[in-house]
Design an enzyme around this catalytic site. Structure first.
Site, PDB file in Angstrom:
ATOM      1  N   GLY A 292      47.763   5.343  12.347  1.00  0.00           N
ATOM      2  CA  GLY A 292      48.739   5.928  13.267  1.00  0.00           C
ATOM      3  C   GLY A 292      49.706   4.836  13.699  1.00  0.00           C
ATOM      4  NE  ARG A 293      52.963   7.577  17.211  1.00  0.00           N
ATOM      5  CZ  ARG A 293      53.343   8.703  17.805  1.00  0.00           C
ATOM      6  NH1 ARG A 293      54.605   8.923  18.061  1.00  0.00           N
ATOM      7  NH2 ARG A 293      52.452   9.608  18.146  1.00  0.00           N
ATOM      8  CB  ILE A 294      47.723   1.549  17.368  1.00  0.00           C
ATOM      9  CG1 ILE A 294      48.127   2.158  18.713  1.00  0.00           C
ATOM     10  CG2 ILE A 294      47.039   0.204  17.567  1.00  0.00           C
ATOM     11  CD1 ILE A 294      46.949   2.497  19.634  1.00  0.00           C
TER      12      ILE A 294
ATOM     13  NE  ARG B  96      43.382  12.823  10.727  1.00  0.00           N
ATOM     14  CZ  ARG B  96      43.686  13.228  11.956  1.00  0.00           C
ATOM     15  NH1 ARG B  96      43.076  14.255  12.460  1.00  0.00           N
ATOM     16  NH2 ARG B  96      44.584  12.603  12.698  1.00  0.00           N
TER      17      ARG B  96
ATOM     18  CB  ALA C 180      39.320   2.823  17.349  1.00  0.00           C
ATOM     19  NE  ARG C 181      38.367   6.312  23.326  1.00  0.00           N
ATOM     20  CZ  ARG C 181      39.514   5.698  23.651  1.00  0.00           C
ATOM     21  NH1 ARG C 181      39.730   4.443  23.303  1.00  0.00           N
ATOM     22  NH2 ARG C 181      40.433   6.331  24.354  1.00  0.00           N
TER      23      ARG C 181
ATOM     24  CD  GLU D  25      33.779   1.538  25.973  1.00  0.00           C
ATOM     25  OE1 GLU D  25      33.745   0.882  24.914  1.00  0.00           O
ATOM     26  OE2 GLU D  25      34.832   1.832  26.572  1.00  0.00           O
TER      27      GLU D  25
ATOM     28  CG  HIS E  13      37.832   0.173  26.277  1.00  0.00           C
ATOM     29  ND1 HIS E  13      37.203   1.356  26.022  1.00  0.00           N
ATOM     30  CD2 HIS E  13      39.122   0.353  25.867  1.00  0.00           C
ATOM     31  CE1 HIS E  13      38.055   2.209  25.480  1.00  0.00           C
ATOM     32  NE2 HIS E  13      39.236   1.614  25.373  1.00  0.00           N
ATOM     33  CB  ILE E  14      40.667  -5.525  28.151  1.00  0.00           C
ATOM     34  CG1 ILE E  14      40.164  -6.595  27.162  1.00  0.00           C
ATOM     35  CG2 ILE E  14      39.698  -5.354  29.308  1.00  0.00           C
ATOM     36  CD1 ILE E  14      40.114  -8.001  27.757  1.00  0.00           C
TER      37      ILE E  14
HETATM   38  C1  DGY Z   1      43.366   4.182  25.087  1.00  0.00           C
HETATM   39  O1  DGY Z   1      44.461   4.288  25.658  1.00  0.00           O
HETATM   40  O2  DGY Z   1      42.854   5.085  24.433  1.00  0.00           O
HETATM   41  C2  DGY Z   1      42.697   2.883  25.296  1.00  0.00           C
HETATM   42  O3  DGY Z   1      41.506   2.802  24.619  1.00  0.00           O
HETATM   43  C3  DGY Z   1      42.499   2.688  26.784  1.00  0.00           C
HETATM   44  O4  DGY Z   1      42.827   1.417  27.141  1.00  0.00           O
END
Ligand code: DGY
Length: 346
Positions: free
Chosen positions: A158-160, A180, A240-241, A270, A288-289
């Site tokens: 994606g954009r990131i 995808r 990501a997550r 987390e 998560h920063i």
């Molecule tokens: C998001 O924006 O999804 C980031 O993980 C939160 O900082």
């Protein structure tokens, strides 16, 4: 409604300069400290407001909004929205928004910080120095991995992901990606990125960055089987997550030398971090920063505020929240009296 003004609940302290823009139109109830709300507490908070600005800690599902008859929008302070049950929100006629785009560059920077830090063993080196162990450094101590000329793989383009890819040009790294759907040719050209299937991505990447959303389909997208396909010299980065990586399988691969290093900003469950990861020196960890710069966190707050204002007919986007995730909800809202779904108030 409180008096004549609808109520906005803001679940965590944010940026006053942005929240101030709500005050002419809303009664703002802003939490003054970070808290983890129990499901019943969250349901009670949501039941008492017309709009909510929430963070990832708030899991907004059918139970959370069951009594929220006035609630019209949940503005998430994040681009990812796995904490929101969009189907439940649509069913309840509650709009949802995220903070897409404003954090792309900060998260891309941070992915590179983790990648370089893990490649050059910065976490372990700093711990060693702080522990007073630096009496002399041997020539062959603290050897890390170069990035130049090595393959950067990106899972989730994606954009990131694209912002991460663009930075690779400065490091002289060829870029492979899997997504995808394949990107248009001009975007691939601009990012100098080549589309490959997931197996090739895992096999060929020297550095693999994960930037995909967490969904039921992507849970453990990188587990024991995927880690087994990677080079033992590879470095894995997750901005990501948590849950996209099987943390126990990752810890085993790192411990057994089947993967060289990892840089992780997100974790399964987390703020708990798998104890096996905490025990390893070849993993660089952060809480998560990735989006946490002053400008970006302020911009995220601004986007959430804009979406709330817009849903209530204010501001430059009046009537059209710019980051709407579930436009179907508006149809449900439109059938109901404005501004609450229960009772006309003006
Ligand atoms: C998001 O924006 O999804 C980031 O993980 C939160 O900082």
């Amino acid at each position: 409604m409180a008096g004549n003004k609808p109520v906005v609940w803001v679940s965590r302290p944010t940026f006053d300069s942005e929240i101030a823009r709500l005050r002419p139109h809303f009664e703002v109830r802003e939490e003054t400290r970070e808290a983890k709300f129990a499901p019943a507490e969250l349901a009670a908070k949501l039941a008492g407001c017309d709009a909510a600005i929430v963070g990832l800690k708030e899991r907004v599902d059918a139970a959370a909004v069951a009594g929220a008859t006035r609630l019209r929008i949940v503005a998430n302070l994040a681009v990812g929205y796995d904490n929101l049950d969009l189907a439940a929100l649509v069913a309840a006629g509650i709009a949802a928004s995220n903070t897409a785009d404003v954090l792309n560059e900060s998260v891309a920077d941070y992915a590179w910080a983790l990648l370089l830090g893990a490649a050059r063993r910065m976490g372990a080196a700093e711990r060693w120095l702080r522990a007073g162990q630096w009496h002399a450094t041997e020539f062959k101590e603290w050897l890390g991995a170069d990035v130049r000329g090595h393959v950067l793989g990106i899972l989730g383009m994606g954009r990131i992901g694209q912002a991460i890819a663009r930075r690779a040009q400065g490091f002289g790294m060829p870029v492979l990606y899997h997504n995808r759907s394949r990107l248009p040719a001009d975007v691939e050209r601009e990012c100098r990125a080549r589309y490959v299937d997931k197996a090739e991505l895992l096999r060929e990447s020297d550095f693999l960055v994960l930037v995909l959303p967490l969904t039921p389909e992507t849970r453990h997208a990188v587990g024991a089987a995927e880690l087994a396909q990677m080079k033992p010299t590879a470095v894995l980065v997750n901005v990501a997550r948590g849950g996209i990586v099987d943390d126990a399988a990752l810890a085993a691969a790192l411990r057994e030398g089947r993967l060289a290093a990892a840089g992780l900003d997100v974790f399964e469950g987390e703020p708990r971090v798998h104890p096996d990861l905490l025990a390893l020196d070849n993993v660089l960890l952060s809480p998560h920063i990735a989006s946490a710069t002053t400008d970006t966190r302020r911009a995220m707050t601004a986007v959430a505020v804009d979406n709330v204002l817009a849903l209530f007919g204010h501001g430059p986007h009046a009537g059209h929240p710019p980051n709407l995730l579930n436009p179907e909800a508006l149809a449900v809202v439109a059938r109901a009296p404005f501004p609450t779904r229960e009772e006309p108030t003006r």
